[in-house]
Write a protein that holds these residues in place. Structure first.
Motif, PDB file in Angstrom:
ATOM      1  N   HIS A  67       0.848  -1.189   0.000  1.00 26.25           N
ATOM      2  CA  HIS A  67       0.000   0.000   0.000  1.00 26.25           C
ATOM      3  C   HIS A  67       0.882   1.236   0.000  1.00 26.25           C
ATOM      4  O   HIS A  67       1.689   1.433   0.918  1.00 26.25           O
ATOM      5  N   GLU A  68       0.742   2.065  -1.048  1.00 27.75           N
ATOM      6  CA  GLU A  68       1.439   3.350  -1.113  1.00 27.75           C
ATOM      7  C   GLU A  68       0.381   4.441  -1.152  1.00 27.75           C
ATOM      8  O   GLU A  68      -0.203   4.722  -2.208  1.00 27.75           O
ATOM      9  N   PRO A  69       0.060   5.066  -0.004  1.00 29.45           N
ATOM     10  CA  PRO A  69      -1.069   5.997   0.064  1.00 29.45           C
ATOM     11  C   PRO A  69      -0.834   7.353  -0.587  1.00 29.45           C
ATOM     12  O   PRO A  69      -1.795   8.085  -0.789  1.00 29.45           O
ATOM     13  N   ARG A  70       0.419   7.678  -0.930  1.00 35.21           N
ATOM     14  CA  ARG A  70       0.668   8.964  -1.595  1.00 35.21           C
ATOM     15  C   ARG A  70       0.386   8.801  -3.087  1.00 35.21           C
ATOM     16  O   ARG A  70       1.143   8.130  -3.780  1.00 35.21           O
ATOM     17  N   PRO A  71      -0.694   9.413  -3.588  1.00 29.49           N
ATOM     18  CA  PRO A  71      -1.056   9.193  -4.989  1.00 29.49           C
ATOM     19  C   PRO A  71       0.007   9.749  -5.935  1.00 29.49           C
ATOM     20  O   PRO A  71       0.458  10.881  -5.800  1.00 29.49           O
ATOM     21  N   GLY A  72       0.400   8.937  -6.893  1.00 32.63           N
ATOM     22  CA  GLY A  72       1.378   9.357  -7.882  1.00 32.63           C
ATOM     23  C   GLY A  72       1.985   8.161  -8.582  1.00 32.63           C
ATOM     24  O   GLY A  72       2.409   7.198  -7.930  1.00 32.63           O
ATOM     25  N   VAL A  73       2.034   8.213  -9.909  1.00 36.64           N
ATOM     26  CA  VAL A  73       2.459   7.047 -10.684  1.00 36.64           C
ATOM     27  C   VAL A  73       3.923   6.706 -10.426  1.00 36.64           C
ATOM     28  O   VAL A  73       4.281   5.530 -10.309  1.00 36.64           O
ATOM     29  N   ALA A  74       4.807   7.695 -10.325  1.00 33.98           N
ATOM     30  CA  ALA A  74       6.214   7.419 -10.084  1.00 33.98           C
ATOM     31  C   ALA A  74       6.426   6.893  -8.664  1.00 33.98           C
ATOM     32  O   ALA A  74       7.168   5.927  -8.447  1.00 33.98           O
ATOM     33  N   THR A  75       5.772   7.526  -7.695  1.00 35.39           N
ATOM     34  CA  THR A  75       5.876   7.090  -6.303  1.00 35.39           C
ATOM     35  C   THR A  75       5.404   5.649  -6.146  1.00 35.39           C
ATOM     36  O   THR A  75       6.013   4.854  -5.413  1.00 35.39           O
ATOM     37  N   ALA A  76       4.329   5.284  -6.834  1.00 38.32           N
ATOM     38  CA  ALA A  76       3.811   3.917  -6.744  1.00 38.32           C
ATOM     39  C   ALA A  76       4.822   2.913  -7.288  1.00 38.32           C
ATOM     40  O   ALA A  76       5.070   1.862  -6.674  1.00 38.32           O
ATOM     41  N   ARG A  77       5.423   3.215  -8.419  1.00 37.35           N
ATOM     42  CA  ARG A  77       6.390   2.283  -9.001  1.00 37.35           C
ATOM     43  C   ARG A  77       7.631   2.157  -8.115  1.00 37.35           C
ATOM     44  O   ARG A  77       8.173   1.056  -7.944  1.00 37.35           O
ATOM     45  N   ASN A  78       8.089   3.266  -7.575  1.00 38.49           N
ATOM     46  CA  ASN A  78       9.241   3.203  -6.676  1.00 38.49           C
ATOM     47  C   ASN A  78       8.925   2.365  -5.439  1.00 38.49           C
ATOM     48  O   ASN A  78       9.781   1.605  -4.954  1.00 38.49           O
ATOM     49  N   ALA A  79       7.703   2.491  -4.907  1.00 39.54           N
ATOM     50  CA  ALA A  79       7.312   1.718  -3.728  1.00 39.54           C
ATOM     51  C   ALA A  79       7.325   0.221  -4.029  1.00 39.54           C
ATOM     52  O   ALA A  79       7.756  -0.594  -3.199  1.00 39.54           O
ATOM     53  N   ALA A  80       6.864  -0.150  -5.207  1.00 33.57           N
ATOM     54  CA  ALA A  80       6.857  -1.566  -5.575  1.00 33.57           C
ATOM     55  C   ALA A  80       8.268  -2.103  -5.724  1.00 33.57           C
ATOM     56  O   ALA A  80       8.566  -3.234  -5.315  1.00 33.57           O
ATOM     57  N   LEU A  81       9.163  -1.308  -6.290  1.00 35.33           N
ATOM     58  CA  LEU A  81      10.545  -1.747  -6.462  1.00 35.33           C
ATOM     59  C   LEU A  81      11.198  -2.033  -5.117  1.00 35.33           C
ATOM     60  O   LEU A  81      12.073  -2.909  -5.011  1.00 35.33           O
TER      61      LEU A  81
END
Length: 319
Positions: A67-81
């Motif tokens: 779960h990455e609650p800060r909305p943003g496409v780049a932030t989401a991908r970085n969180a998954a990595l």
């Protein structure tokens, strides 16, 4: 343990996410290679947790939820990595469904080409009743390339791709969070990779389908995206500190806007469906000219979340 992880970013699309994950469960020829499927939920309410929990028993591979609650496409991908140490990373969007041999084809293409990033073809799908722009919109949401697997000169978007982590995804957060709302984080990533001598490949058999939702399957949305795509070359040159290159792209944009804009007007007056393609080219030309801050469209992050809040409010039972 396998050497590749698949990342699926999502934001409040339970049915679409379920379709994407089902396509991953049916992958063939990768049982020894696929280490994990990572779903990164970019909805502050964490609404994808239920879908992932429900489907986890069906997955033949570890299914990881982040779960990455800060909305943003780049932030989401970085969180998954941050959730995997796999040396190879594949990306599948939550509105895509992969063919059974998708991942195997990406891996084979990387082995053959030695590319740092490999892309595959996309078949665009739009809802019934879209009207006269349907052929254009299917092409817009789709992606085609060479008939044969091999090296290519230019990159595509991040969806339906396989990347070598050490070279294509350097550092803990390789995607620029400044692009969280507008997108284009993959353009910046690939421009940097190209500058370092990176190579791009094409996997002709790694096909996915992309299902555009109704609110995106419109000329208004497509032309806004085309404008943003047009901004890419000028913005990349500006970030690299090449003012003359920026001016060159702006001059190209002026010429494209004038030429394709007049042609689009002419075809609009006589009602030709092919005007959609000329409108697209005009929008891309305008993007090259108006690339500065303040002209950037917003498609992701807080903007998308606000749209979802208006159209599909989250109830306590689904949060």
């Amino acid at each position: 343990m396998g050497d590749v992880a698949v990342i699926v970013p999502t934001m409040r699309r339970p049915a679409s996410l379920a379709r994407a994950l089902a396509s991953m469960f049916g992958q063939t020829g990768v049982s020894e290679r696929l280490d994990a499927i990572i779903v990164v939920d970019n909805d502050p309410a964490g609404t994808a947790a239920e879908t992932v929990a429900r489907l986890a028993p069906e997955s033949p591979y570890p299914l990881i939820y982040r779960h990455e609650p800060r909305p943003g496409v780049a932030t989401a991908r970085n969180a998954a990595l941050a959730m995997t140490g796999a040396p190879l990373i594949a990306f599948l969007d939550d509105d895509e469904a992969a063919s059974p041999g998708w991942l195997a084809a990406l891996l084979q293409a990387r082995a053959v080409t030695g590319a740092d990033v490999v892309f595959g073809p996309i078949t665009g799908r739009v809802p019934d009743g879209t009207g006269w722009p349907t052929p254009y919109l299917e092409r817009f949401f789709g992606r085609e390339g060479p008939a044969e697997t091999g090296l290519i000169d230019h990159p595509f978007g991040c969806g339906n791709s396989l990347m070598v982590r050490a070279t294509a995804l350097p550092g803990a957060a390789p995607f620029d969070a400044a692009a969280d709302q507008s997108g284009g984080e993959d353009d910046l990533l690939f421009a940097s990779l190209r500058a370092r001598g990176g190579r791009f490949g094409w996997a002709a058999d790694a096909r996915v389908e992309e299902f555009a939702p109704a609110h995106r399957a419109t000329m208004r949305y497509a032309l806004a995206r085309a404008f943003a795509y047009g901004q890419g070359p000028s913005q990349t040159a500006a970030k690299a500190g090449h003012p003359w290159e920026v001016l060159r792209w702006m001059a190209i944009g002026f010429a494209q806007t004038g030429m394709w804009g007049l042609a689009a007007v002419a075809l609009t007056l006589i009602g030709r469906p092919s005007r959609a393609d000329l409108m697209d080219r005009t929008a891309r030309g305008l993007g090259k000219v108006f690339w500065m801050k303040g002209f950037e469209p917003r498609f992701y992050g807080a903007r998308e979340l606000a749209r979802l809040d208006r159209t599909t409010p989250v109830s306590p039972s689904t949060a």
